[in-house]
Design an enzyme around this catalytic site. Structure first.
Site, short mmCIF file in Angstrom:
data_model
loop_
_atom_site.label_atom_id
_atom_site.label_comp_id
_atom_site.label_asym_id
_atom_site.label_seq_id
_atom_site.Cartn_x
_atom_site.Cartn_y
_atom_site.Cartn_z
N GLU A 143 0.86 -1.18 0.00
CA GLU A 143 0.00 0.00 0.00
C GLU A 143 0.89 1.23 0.00
O GLU A 143 1.65 1.44 0.94
CB GLU A 143 -0.90 0.03 1.23
CG GLU A 143 -1.80 -1.18 1.38
CD GLU A 143 -2.59 -1.13 2.67
OE1 GLU A 143 -2.90 -0.01 3.14
OE2 GLU A 143 -2.86 -2.20 3.22
N ASP A 382 -5.61 -12.13 5.25
CA ASP A 382 -4.98 -10.83 5.48
C ASP A 382 -3.52 -11.00 5.93
O ASP A 382 -3.11 -12.07 6.39
CB ASP A 382 -5.76 -10.09 6.57
CG ASP A 382 -5.64 -8.59 6.49
OD1 ASP A 382 -4.76 -8.09 5.77
OD2 ASP A 382 -6.44 -7.91 7.16
N GLU A 430 -6.27 -6.36 -1.86
CA GLU A 430 -6.04 -5.04 -1.28
C GLU A 430 -4.83 -4.43 -2.01
O GLU A 430 -4.91 -4.15 -3.19
CB GLU A 430 -5.81 -5.14 0.22
CG GLU A 430 -5.93 -3.82 0.93
CD GLU A 430 -5.60 -3.93 2.40
OE1 GLU A 430 -6.18 -3.17 3.19
OE2 GLU A 430 -4.75 -4.75 2.78
N GLU A 436 -9.74 2.59 4.63
CA GLU A 436 -9.33 2.34 6.00
C GLU A 436 -8.32 3.37 6.50
O GLU A 436 -8.26 3.69 7.69
CB GLU A 436 -8.73 0.94 6.15
CG GLU A 436 -7.42 0.74 5.42
CD GLU A 436 -6.77 -0.61 5.73
OE1 GLU A 436 -7.33 -1.35 6.57
OE2 GLU A 436 -5.72 -0.91 5.17
#
Length: 636
Positions: A143, A382, A430, A436
């Site tokens: 990310e 996750d 993701e 988030e």
């Protein structure tokens, strides 16, 4: 004299065999790959419509790509020697190559060289690695926001993930990425000289220990001096440079699919995408209920009821239903799946469960079989947070086991590299700075530290290029830049309500979340009703306009309906949306529109919802507020 002639012929033969350039071009003739082979080095160069994209850039593996001979066939070329072959492919919008081994013997890959040397010091969108797990260089969630800088300004000591974009002359845009990554580490990118990039790969993990965020990861503590061990003939991942004439072309580009692996599931008829009521972002904050909301059976029955009423296919029970060390032992006593699963089935709603990767792989065969037999529809796995060879092998093993048990998957801490085409049960990934992050976003000066609306209109061009993204949109508390602040328990979004709604059409997500509380959605039923109509898979995609980092206009068709959306960064815009590109039949068409309200620049929750008619070739004038959005549902 005779010896001189023989020597000359030998030298000439050497030049013809090892010093020749081979060219291969795309079907439209605009993309040209030039392959250079000599005794010591294999390299490639790329041009598009006369614009130099890549200057000669080295290709190698273990220093073995020498004395290669090259042949062409159609729009492909093959360079090979006794041990390796390299396949090159020229498409209208992409230049690519992949290396393959010829031997069945075990091969240790010490290093792979993949250079991407550009002709000038061009501007780039660089997603740097940050927030490493336990300080381990290669352990990361994938990310990243984008640093916008020239190639020469890149940080020499930093890894970047792909896709990575480079602006070229004449308005063109190049994007570097990998695809079809099977049993091999993913490709990071680092600075190479003043105008280039080169690949970097995580070394093989030798030792691991529990660590990372909340001790949910397995973090390598010792790595080998090589990146992969290959035990048989292997085709390695594609190294790709996509080139488009304008940014908007990336919005409908299918390069990842074209270079992806083939499907490994014989029967895919049971795979059911859909929308999901999600608990974690909203902290299970419910109102006007006669029970204590939280991780308990009553709360999830409420989520199931909400999903049924709003025609959502699933709910997710996120972290907290199981223990950190097992999926079947020391369970949360407040959550009774024996009650929830039959209740969900009775209401036509599926349940997806959360698991860390570390917990998932402990007894995967038993656990997946157990929960599939109970009626669970899938798992959100996750904290992968790596893409070295062992992790990539594990991701494929999980997918195979889930497919055999008819379980859907959603991968977090992992970016798509083609596995979704082999296993279409993986509906989402993701690897994105999604909603988030608003929960903990700090303020800097008169606004948030990070420019989320600019990121929102960057990822459709780059992150979405390689596969679906679990951004988890749907915030009902929306804020202008000056009013925004991070709040973990009562989060809000940057930008307008219409900006959030436009994400449901813009972002590719076959398993699309409704991230906010069911209680808030019921208070905002008009917005919820509009979102609930939007599909999660599509029959056709048409890019209508856009500029990377500035705005997007995208249309998607499902059956006889078109879904059109526009989004902008913090700059207010007046756009024109050309419906003539959609091929609508002549005459008028019903259009339901959800757009920024007159005062959305001051109150971000302000929106306008209208039903009107539009004509087949109409050019709609659309105004977007700062951080705004616009959506329409148009009948054919």
């Amino acid at each position: 004299m005779k010896k001189t002639i023989i020597l000359a012929l030998v030298l000439l033969s050497s030049v013809l065999s090892w010093g020749a350039d081979t060219r291969v071009s795309s079907p439209d003739g605009r993309m040209v790959i030039t392959i250079h082979t000599d005794a010591n080095q294999l390299s490639w160069a790329v041009s598009h419509d006369g614009v130099v994209v890549l200057t000669p850039s080295a290709i190698d593996i273990n220093g073995a790509l020498k004395k290669m001979k090259c042949t062409t066939k159609g729009h492909t070329a093959l360079a090979q020697n006794s041990k390796f072959s390299v396949e090159f492919r020229a498409d209208n919008d992409a230049a690519a190559y992949r290396i393959a081994t010829k031997s069945n013997r075990q091969l240790t890959v010490v290093d792979e060289t993949a250079e991407f040397n550009f002709a000038g010091d061009y501007p780039a969108f660089v997603p740097y690695v940050n927030d490493n797990r336990s300080g381990e260089r290669w352990c990361f969630s994938f990310e990243s926001y984008y640093d916008e800088q020239r190639l020469s300004e890149m940080f020499a000591d930093s890894l970047a993930i792909n896709p990575l974009a480079i602006r070229l002359p004449k308005g063109k845009l190049a994007v570097v990425l990998d695809a079809s990554v099977v049993d091999y580490p993913g490709m990071f990118l680092v600075k190479n000289g003043q105008h280039g990039l080169k690949a970097a790969f995580a070394p093989r993990a030798i030792k691991e220990e529990i660590g990372g965020h909340a001790r949910l990861n397995l973090v390598p503590t010792q790595r080998a001096n090589d990146i992969a061990t290959i035990t048989s003939k292997t085709i390695m991942p594609w190294r790709i440079v996509t080139v488009v004439d304008n940014d908007a072309q990336l919005l409908s580009c299918d390069v990842a699919r074209r270079y992806g692996p083939t499907c490994r599931i014989a029967d895919t008829s049971w795979i059911k995408p859909g929308k999901v009521a999600w608990d974690w972002w909203n902290n299970t904050n419910l109102t006007s209920v006669d029970f204590r909301a939280g991780m308990n059976t009553d709360t999830y029955k409420y989520y199931i009821d909400f999903a049924q009423r709003n025609h959502l296919e699933y709910i997710i029970i996120d972290e907290g239903w199981s223990s950190d060390e097992s999926l079947t032992e020391k369970m949360n006593p407040e959550i009774d799946l024996g009650i929830l699963l039959p209740y969900a089935k009775e209401h036509g709603v599926g349940i997806i469960l959360w698991s860390s990767w570390r917990n998932c792989i402990k007894d995967m065969e038993r656990d997946f079989k157990h929960y599939a037999e109970m009626g669970v529809c899938g798992f959100k796995v996750d904290f992968f947070d790596r893409d070295d060879q062992a992790l990539m092998q594990s991701a494929w093993q999980i997918a195979d086991c889930a497919a055999r048990n008819h379980l859907l998957l959603d991968y977090h801490g992992y970016r798509p590299t083609g596995i979704q085409y082999a296993y279409p049960i993986i509906l989402n990934f993701e690897g994105v700075k999604g909603l988030e992050n608003s929960k903990w976003e700090p303020r800097s000066g008169d606004g948030p530290l990070h420019d989320q609306p600019r990121y929102d209109v960057s990822i459709p061009y780059l992150r979405m290029l390689v596969g679906p993204l679990d951004y988890t949109p749907g915030a009902m508390l929306n804020a202008t830049r000056d009013c925004f602040f991070g709040n973990n328990n009562h989060p809000m979004s940057q930008g307008t309500r219409a900006h959030q709604v436009a994400m449901y059409t813009t972002f590719d997500a076959p398993l699309q979340m409704l991230a906010d509380s069911p209680s808030k959605y019921m208070k905002e039923q008009e917005t919820t009703d509009f979102i609930a109509q939007i599909p999660t898979t599509w029959d056709e995609v048409v890019a209508l306009g856009g500029e990377l980092g500035e705005y997007t206009i995208l249309a998607r068709r499902k059956g006889a309906r078109w879904y059109v959306a526009a989004m902008t960064n913090w700059t207010a815009r007046d756009l024109t949306i050309d419906l003539g590109k959609l091929g609508l039949s002549s005459g008028s068409h019903r259009a339901e529109i959800f757009c920024d309200g007159m005062n959305a620049d001051r109150e971000a929750t302000d929106y306008k919802h209208i039903v009107t008619t539009v004509s087949a070739n109409e050019r709609l004038a659309v105004h977007l507020a700062p951080g705004g959005g616009w959506s329409a549902i148009i009948n054919q």
